[in-house]
Design a protein around this motif. Structure first.
Motif, PDB file in Angstrom:
ATOM      1  N   ARG A 191      -4.105   0.348  -9.008  1.00  0.00           N
ATOM      2  CA  ARG A 191      -4.796  -0.673  -9.052  1.00  0.00           C
ATOM      3  C   ARG A 191      -4.566  -1.761  -9.889  1.00  0.00           C
ATOM      4  N   GLY A 192      -4.239  -3.023  -9.525  1.00  0.00           N
ATOM      5  CA  GLY A 192      -4.111  -4.367 -10.493  1.00  0.00           C
ATOM      6  C   GLY A 192      -2.527  -4.234 -10.758  1.00  0.00           C
TER       7      GLY A 192
ATOM      8  N   VAL B  48      -3.248  -9.707  -3.262  1.00  0.00           N
ATOM      9  CA  VAL B  48      -4.581  -9.475  -3.536  1.00  0.00           C
ATOM     10  C   VAL B  48      -5.256  -8.415  -2.810  1.00  0.00           C
ATOM     11  N   HIS B  49      -4.817  -8.546  -1.412  1.00  0.00           N
ATOM     12  CA  HIS B  49      -5.704  -7.742  -0.688  1.00  0.00           C
ATOM     13  C   HIS B  49      -5.279  -6.251  -0.760  1.00  0.00           C
ATOM     14  N   ALA B  50      -4.100  -6.266  -1.224  1.00  0.00           N
ATOM     15  CA  ALA B  50      -3.422  -4.677  -1.630  1.00  0.00           C
ATOM     16  C   ALA B  50      -4.018  -4.326  -3.046  1.00  0.00           C
ATOM     17  N   ASP B  51      -5.034  -4.972  -3.532  1.00  0.00           N
ATOM     18  CA  ASP B  51      -5.655  -4.958  -4.938  1.00  0.00           C
ATOM     19  C   ASP B  51      -4.404  -4.881  -6.069  1.00  0.00           C
ATOM     20  N   CYS B  52      -3.318  -5.799  -5.844  1.00  0.00           N
ATOM     21  CA  CYS B  52      -2.397  -5.960  -6.770  1.00  0.00           C
ATOM     22  C   CYS B  52      -2.630  -7.472  -7.618  1.00  0.00           C
ATOM     23  N   THR B  53      -1.796  -7.398  -8.538  1.00  0.00           N
ATOM     24  CA  THR B  53      -2.034  -8.815  -9.189  1.00  0.00           C
ATOM     25  C   THR B  53      -0.625  -9.630  -8.891  1.00  0.00           C
TER      26      THR B  53
ATOM     27  N   ARG C 261       0.898  -1.296   0.114  1.00  0.00           N
ATOM     28  CA  ARG C 261      -0.144   0.230  -0.222  1.00  0.00           C
ATOM     29  C   ARG C 261       0.860   1.272  -0.113  1.00  0.00           C
TER      30      ARG C 261
END
Ligand SMILES: *Cc1c(COP(=O)(O)O)cnc(C)c1O
Length: 396
Positions: free
Chosen positions: A83-84, A102-107, A77
């Protein structure tokens, strides 16, 4: 001792007692009820833990939180990734690592791991273009080639986070693991070198990242003033970042801090135990313990070895069962149902690409707990059981 005079198979799950030094401070906290880290004006147990941990590791800032997973999440973060964003992680790690991504909105982008249990650098290099960050998980304390990884990531201008959950006490060319990347994250969950039940801590030299992580961990209003060293940055971030409230509480900090003086002993004994059992297992033509890299001084509390010499899955399963029958729990990562370290079980990711190298490694790599407190006699019992299990499956 068992009744017949034989030594019982050692229990490798029990923790060491919490040092006596923690008792008086725990009593004081229980009497005062002062459990929240931000109630005391200064020197709360959590703050003292952060101070001591930063000093031991040689980092400017430390932030204690609820878990290593929380530390990884806050670190991602704090990097302000879109995002992603694509985050490279090794395909051999604990499920909590892709989960934090995934929790941090990443891939998460999984990178192959070889049978030396370390990141495959050709695959890393191939996947680096287009990546936004790198999260190196030093899985089971095995350090990938950090010289190459840092050089490649620096050249690409991509930040590196170290998941050092199992690497407290490990050094790389004399430098502490966790201080090589931009941020290092550690775990105090009971199966790690320091046992807080649960807990984590992150370290960094970057004042902006530290400030952001402190605020997001739940230093609401002006509680950040109780963190030394970077007051100006905080004003910048207050109320502009969400509060994820993943703080550590004082009782945990007392239990953890009392074990810091044990660290050197646990590292030394853990390494000696590991190398003693490794030498015994390496005498078998069917077992091989991956050696440390030349830059690496390890701090193991477990041992991994490969089944070498054309084992079938059936033979590998029989080896697990024969070891178990002798009291020794050993897991072939890829052959124990639902193992959280086998990437094909991370169904929450949706489709994962096949990673043939990592898959082949996981089908023959074995995992054995080996806490630092074990005695030579206990280590002999463990090694004897494993060698006998090999013999039962493969013959002399
Ligand atoms: C234990 C572990 C974690 C997760 O730590 P928690 O404190 O339980 O969240 C992450 N990565 C690795 C390599 C671990 O061994």
């Amino acid at each position: 001792m068992a009744p017949d005079g034989q030594m019982a198979f050692p229990n490798v799950y029990d923790a060491e007692p919490i040092p006596e030094a923690a008792r008086a401070e725990i009593e004081r906290l229980l009497l005062s009820g002062d459990l929240f880290r931000y109630t005391a004006p200064k020197d709360a147990p959590v703050s003292l833990l952060e101070r001591d941990f930063a000093e031991i590791l040689g980092a400017r800032y430390a932030l204690a939180v609820a878990s290593c997973s929380a530390a990884l999440f806050l670190s991602l973060r704090a990097l302000d990734l879109p995002r992603g964003a694509r985050v490279l992680i090794p395909a051999f790690t604990f499920a909590a690592v892709p989960s934090a991504v995934v929790h941090a909105d990443c891939t998460p982008v999984l990178v192959e791991v070889g049978d030396d249990l370390r990141i495959d650098l050709a695959d890393f290099e191939a996947k680096l273009p287009g990546a936004d960050a790198v999260l190196i998980s030093h899985m089971r304390g095995h350090t990938s080639d950090m010289d190459r990884i840092m050089a490649l990531a620096d050249a690409a201008g991509i930040p590196v986070i170290e998941d050092a959950a199992h690497s407290l006490g490990t050094t790389w060319s004399g430098r502490n693991i966790g201080t090589l990347g931009k941020i290092g994250c550690f775990s105090f969950q009971s199966y790690k070198l320091i046992n807080g039940g649960e807990g984590g801590i992150l370290i960094t030299d970057d004042p902006e990242i530290a400030a952001k992580c402190v605020i997001m961990s739940g230093a609401y209003e002006e509680n950040w003033k109780k963190h030394p060293g970077f007051q100006n940055s905080f004003c910048e971030w207050q109320n502009r970042l969400p509060l994820y409230n993943t703080r550590m509480q004082n009782l945990s900090a007392v239990v953890i801090r009392a074990q810091l003086p044990e660290l050197d002993r646990r590292v030394k004994d853990g390494l000696a135990n590991h190398d003693y059992v490794a030498a015994l297992l390496n005498q078998s033509a069917y077992l091989a313990v991956p050696p440390a890299l030349p830059q690496e001084s390890r701090a193991p509390d477990s041992l991994q070895f490969n089944l070498v010499g054309d084992w079938t899955d059936e033979q590998a399963r029989k080896f697990q069962a024969e070891a178990k029958a002798r009291g020794c729990t050993v897991q072939v990562f890829g052959l124990s149902d639902g193992n959280a370290r086998a990437f094909w079980n991370w169904q929450f990711l949706g489709e994962t690409p096949d990673l043939p190298k990592t898959r082949a490694m996981l089908m023959r790599a074995c995992d054995l707990r080996l806490p630092a407190r074990l005695t030579r006699d206990e280590l002999d019992i463990i090694a004897t059981a494993l060698l006998a299990a090999v013999k039962a499956v493969r013959g002399a």
